[in-house]
Design a protein around this motif. Structure first.
Motif, PDB file in Angstrom:
ATOM      1  N   ASP A 379       0.822  -1.207   0.000  1.00  0.00           N
ATOM      2  CA  ASP A 379       0.000   0.000   0.000  1.00  0.00           C
ATOM      3  C   ASP A 379       0.858   1.260   0.000  1.00  0.00           C
ATOM      4  O   ASP A 379       0.507   2.269  -0.635  1.00  0.00           O
ATOM      5  CB  ASP A 379      -0.932   0.008   1.212  1.00  0.00           C
ATOM      6  N   LEU A 380       1.979   1.224   0.710  1.00  0.00           N
ATOM      7  CA  LEU A 380       2.883   2.385   0.700  1.00  0.00           C
ATOM      8  C   LEU A 380       3.410   2.640  -0.709  1.00  0.00           C
ATOM      9  O   LEU A 380       3.489   3.803  -1.150  1.00  0.00           O
ATOM     10  CB  LEU A 380       4.057   2.164   1.659  1.00  0.00           C
ATOM     11  N   ASN A 381       3.785   1.581  -1.404  1.00  0.00           N
ATOM     12  CA  ASN A 381       4.255   1.744  -2.788  1.00  0.00           C
ATOM     13  C   ASN A 381       3.177   2.359  -3.665  1.00  0.00           C
ATOM     14  O   ASN A 381       3.454   3.281  -4.457  1.00  0.00           O
ATOM     15  CB  ASN A 381       4.685   0.389  -3.359  1.00  0.00           C
ATOM     16  N   GLU A 382       1.948   1.890  -3.547  1.00  0.00           N
ATOM     17  CA  GLU A 382       0.849   2.442  -4.330  1.00  0.00           C
ATOM     18  C   GLU A 382       0.594   3.906  -3.966  1.00  0.00           C
ATOM     19  O   GLU A 382       0.327   4.735  -4.843  1.00  0.00           O
ATOM     20  CB  GLU A 382      -0.419   1.617  -4.106  1.00  0.00           C
ATOM     21  N   ALA A 383       0.662   4.212  -2.662  1.00  0.00           N
ATOM     22  CA  ALA A 383       0.444   5.586  -2.216  1.00  0.00           C
ATOM     23  C   ALA A 383       1.501   6.522  -2.782  1.00  0.00           C
ATOM     24  O   ALA A 383       1.208   7.666  -3.172  1.00  0.00           O
ATOM     25  CB  ALA A 383       0.439   5.643  -0.690  1.00  0.00           C
ATOM     26  N   MET A 384       2.742   6.054  -2.855  1.00  0.00           N
ATOM     27  CA  MET A 384       3.821   6.893  -3.370  1.00  0.00           C
ATOM     28  C   MET A 384       3.691   7.109  -4.882  1.00  0.00           C
ATOM     29  O   MET A 384       3.989   8.188  -5.397  1.00  0.00           O
ATOM     30  CB  MET A 384       5.179   6.272  -3.029  1.00  0.00           C
ATOM     31  N   ILE A 385       3.231   6.096  -5.602  1.00  0.00           N
ATOM     32  CA  ILE A 385       2.962   6.270  -7.036  1.00  0.00           C
ATOM     33  C   ILE A 385       1.875   7.331  -7.220  1.00  0.00           C
ATOM     34  O   ILE A 385       1.964   8.217  -8.077  1.00  0.00           O
ATOM     35  CB  ILE A 385       2.534   4.926  -7.669  1.00  0.00           C
ATOM     36  N   CYS A 386       0.865   7.230  -6.399  1.00  0.00           N
ATOM     37  CA  CYS A 386      -0.251   8.164  -6.445  1.00  0.00           C
ATOM     38  C   CYS A 386       0.225   9.595  -6.167  1.00  0.00           C
ATOM     39  O   CYS A 386      -0.138  10.543  -6.867  1.00  0.00           O
ATOM     40  CB  CYS A 386      -1.278   7.727  -5.401  1.00  0.00           C
ATOM     41  N   LEU A 387       1.047   9.754  -5.127  1.00  0.00           N
ATOM     42  CA  LEU A 387       1.561  11.083  -4.771  1.00  0.00           C
ATOM     43  C   LEU A 387       2.426  11.654  -5.894  1.00  0.00           C
ATOM     44  O   LEU A 387       2.329  12.849  -6.225  1.00  0.00           O
ATOM     45  CB  LEU A 387       2.361  10.993  -3.473  1.00  0.00           C
ATOM     46  N   ALA A 388       3.269  10.823  -6.472  1.00  0.00           N
ATOM     47  CA  ALA A 388       4.128  11.287  -7.569  1.00  0.00           C
ATOM     48  C   ALA A 388       3.289  11.794  -8.741  1.00  0.00           C
ATOM     49  O   ALA A 388       3.611  12.830  -9.358  1.00  0.00           O
ATOM     50  CB  ALA A 388       5.050  10.155  -8.021  1.00  0.00           C
ATOM     51  N   GLU A 389       2.214  11.084  -9.060  1.00  0.00           N
ATOM     52  CA  GLU A 389       1.337  11.523 -10.147  1.00  0.00           C
ATOM     53  C   GLU A 389       0.632  12.823  -9.786  1.00  0.00           C
ATOM     54  O   GLU A 389       0.446  13.709 -10.638  1.00  0.00           O
ATOM     55  CB  GLU A 389       0.302  10.431 -10.456  1.00  0.00           C
ATOM     56  N   ALA A 390       0.249  12.963  -8.527  1.00  0.00           N
ATOM     57  CA  ALA A 390      -0.429  14.190  -8.088  1.00  0.00           C
ATOM     58  C   ALA A 390       0.484  15.401  -8.223  1.00  0.00           C
ATOM     59  O   ALA A 390       0.049  16.482  -8.655  1.00  0.00           O
ATOM     60  CB  ALA A 390      -0.894  14.037  -6.647  1.00  0.00           C
ATOM     61  N   LEU A 391       1.739  15.229  -7.858  1.00  0.00           N
ATOM     62  CA  LEU A 391       2.677  16.355  -7.913  1.00  0.00           C
ATOM     63  C   LEU A 391       2.943  16.814  -9.346  1.00  0.00           C
ATOM     64  O   LEU A 391       3.324  17.967  -9.569  1.00  0.00           O
ATOM     65  CB  LEU A 391       3.993  15.978  -7.231  1.00  0.00           C
ATOM     66  N   LYS A 392       2.721  15.949 -10.300  1.00  0.00           N
ATOM     67  CA  LYS A 392       2.926  16.332 -11.693  1.00  0.00           C
ATOM     68  C   LYS A 392       1.869  17.321 -12.173  1.00  0.00           C
ATOM     69  O   LYS A 392       2.139  18.127 -13.064  1.00  0.00           O
ATOM     70  CB  LYS A 392       2.913  15.084 -12.593  1.00  0.00           C
ATOM     71  N   ILE A 393       0.664  17.259 -11.586  1.00  0.00           N
ATOM     72  CA  ILE A 393      -0.441  18.066 -12.118  1.00  0.00           C
ATOM     73  C   ILE A 393      -1.034  19.057 -11.122  1.00  0.00           C
ATOM     74  O   ILE A 393      -1.975  19.785 -11.449  1.00  0.00           O
ATOM     75  CB  ILE A 393      -1.570  17.154 -12.648  1.00  0.00           C
ATOM     76  N   TYR A 394      -0.505  19.082  -9.898  1.00  0.00           N
ATOM     77  CA  TYR A 394      -1.063  19.992  -8.891  1.00  0.00           C
ATOM     78  C   TYR A 394      -0.971  21.440  -9.372  1.00  0.00           C
ATOM     79  O   TYR A 394       0.118  21.895  -9.763  1.00  0.00           O
ATOM     80  CB  TYR A 394      -0.323  19.808  -7.573  1.00  0.00           C
ATOM     81  N   PRO A 395      -2.067  22.182  -9.357  1.00  0.00           N
ATOM     82  CA  PRO A 395      -2.070  23.556  -9.882  1.00  0.00           C
ATOM     83  C   PRO A 395      -1.126  24.501  -9.137  1.00  0.00           C
ATOM     84  O   PRO A 395      -0.646  25.467  -9.727  1.00  0.00           O
ATOM     85  CB  PRO A 395      -3.535  24.002  -9.708  1.00  0.00           C
ATOM     86  N   GLY A 396      -0.860  24.211  -7.869  1.00  0.00           N
ATOM     87  CA  GLY A 396      -0.002  25.098  -7.084  1.00  0.00           C
ATOM     88  C   GLY A 396       1.431  24.611  -6.971  1.00  0.00           C
ATOM     89  O   GLY A 396       2.136  24.932  -6.012  1.00  0.00           O
ATOM     90  N   LYS A 397       1.854  23.804  -7.956  1.00  0.00           N
ATOM     91  CA  LYS A 397       3.222  23.276  -7.905  1.00  0.00           C
ATOM     92  C   LYS A 397       4.229  24.400  -8.079  1.00  0.00           C
ATOM     93  O   LYS A 397       4.024  25.333  -8.859  1.00  0.00           O
ATOM     94  CB  LYS A 397       3.421  22.224  -8.994  1.00  0.00           C
ATOM     95  N   ARG A 398       5.339  24.257  -7.362  1.00  0.00           N
ATOM     96  CA  ARG A 398       6.417  25.266  -7.468  1.00  0.00           C
ATOM     97  C   ARG A 398       7.709  24.606  -7.904  1.00  0.00           C
ATOM     98  O   ARG A 398       7.937  23.440  -7.638  1.00  0.00           O
ATOM     99  CB  ARG A 398       6.630  25.955  -6.119  1.00  0.00           C
TER     100      ARG A 398
END
Length: 398
Positions: A379-398
């Motif tokens: 589950d940790l591995n899946e969560a980290m894949i999910c987080l990595a994908e989120a950071l690619k498209i987050y509107p407030g990314k810096r």
């Protein structure tokens, strides 16, 4: 309409739980939510504790002594003396969770308006407990760049006033996982003796130290008997968060006497919990060896995955089961809510705790989150894949 108290207005919301409505909504929408926001281990509670509860046979569910049953305090004494605390049952007051150990310690040692210095980020509920007791928190920043090591003693001294009465440390630390060294604790000892301060030592994660690193308590240091109050719990050690069983420990007789009066005012800790607690002390070392091995694997999975993400930095913690990571985002509160409200990857998302809630300094931790590695490795591995994908498209990314 009657108004709530000013204290009620000022009481901070939990950064760990405040996003729960958004997580619940995400689940109703069919998303799988990986809960990295809260320190609720999935490790099984020791069988001895559960068997002790199943084997209970009493006719009256009665009060126990306000300080806790003598049989439980004797068992605890054996546990603590095995690790070098050199105490007796009279040095222990059993509490309803580690939270009550903290609040009773504050009430017994501090007056309204007194100040307590806490390295931050720190366990968010310290703010709440201080608010309840009209105590002023004086935060002192530690930094992610050096793994959240203890700030320089000179920085502590700058904060000390005639109202300063105590320093709180959590070792290993929640939320950072930092494990304080003997050198750091010796420096705190000298400071406490110089200014006649209490050291409140929150040791909820004592059993979880990694990579062969040693746990050192202020109780191990000579000359501090009158200054140290240890605040402890069975919640994390035995994966028994629902037991709500803890204790405070001190060799300071005046503190014990004062704390007992507060313990009497709330009547007593639970009988069933103490029966389970007695059995917990007999948990074999093999249990902790297996748990430590599992948490080390999870920590390595989480830290390695985070540091491979573009713009992310996460120090490698020496203990507990948390990390604080710096993300390339504008605002952790917005990001964590966005993850639950607006994002999913393969119909999955991740719940984290914004690190802002673990700081008292305004605007500190704006780009940091706390994650608890309390899920299984898959589950940790899946969560980290999910987080990595989120950071690619987050509107407030810096």
């Amino acid at each position: 309409m009657p108004k709530i108290s000013q204290k009620g207005v000022q009481m901070p919301a939990s950064p760990i739980r405040k996003l729960t409505p958004f997580a619940d909504k995400a689940k109703l929408e069919g998303k799988k939510v990986y809960h990295l926001n809260i320190g609720q281990p999935d490790i099984e509670t020791p069988e001895g504790m559960l068997s002790a509860i199943k084997g209970i046979d009493f006719k009256v569910w009665a009060y126990t002594p306000s300080e806790g049953t003598l049989s439980y305090r004797k068992k605890l004494t054996g546990y603590y003396n095995k690790i070098g605390y050199n105490i007796s049952p009279e040095n222990i007051i059993v509490t309803t969770g580690g939270s009550e150990a903290i609040t009773i310690s504050m009430m017994a040692c501090l007056d309204p308006g007194d100040e307590v210095i806490i390295p931050e980020p720190f366990y968010a509920n310290y703010n709440g407990f201080a608010n309840q007791n009209d105590i002023i928190v004086k935060p002192i920043l530690s930094y992610i760049d050096n793994g959240f090591a203890l700030p320089p003693i000179a920085d502590f001294e700058k904060l000390i006033t005639p109202k300063t009465k105590a320093i709180i440390i959590c070792n290993p630390n929640n939320p950072t996982g930092y494990l304080y060294s003997k050198v750091e604790l010796e420096a705190l000892k000298e400071l406490a003796l110089k200014y006649d301060l209490y050291i409140f030592a929150d040791e909820a994660y004592r059993e979880f130290c990694y990579d062969g690193r040693l746990f050192i308590s202020p109780m191990h240091l000579s000359g501090l008997d009158e200054n140290v109050i240890v605040m402890d719990t069975v919640s994390k050690r035995y994966s028994a968060c629902g037991a709500r069983l803890g204790c405070l420990i001190t060799k300071n007789k005046a503190v014990i006497a004062a704390a007992l009066k507060f313990a009497q005012a709330r009547l007593s800790p639970g009988m069933v919990e103490q029966i389970a607690g007695e059995a917990a002390v007999d948990t074999p070392d093999e249990y902790f060896e297996a748990v430590n091995k599992e948490y080390t694997l999870r920590r390595d999975t989480l830290v390695n995955a985070l540091n491979k993400m573009d713009g992310v930095y996460c120090p490698n913690p020496g203990g507990a089961f948390y990390v604080v990571a710096k993300l390339p985002i504008d605002n952790a509160d917005k990001f964590c809510q966005w993850m639950l409200e607006d994002f999913s990857y393969k119909n999955q998302t991740v719940m984290m705790a914004p690190a802002t809630g673990f700081y008292s300094t305004p605007d500190a931790g704006l780009n940091e989150v706390r994650m608890a590695y309390v899920l299984n490795n898959d589950d940790l591995n899946e969560a980290m894949i999910c987080l990595a994908e989120a950071l690619k498209i987050y509107p407030g990314k810096r």
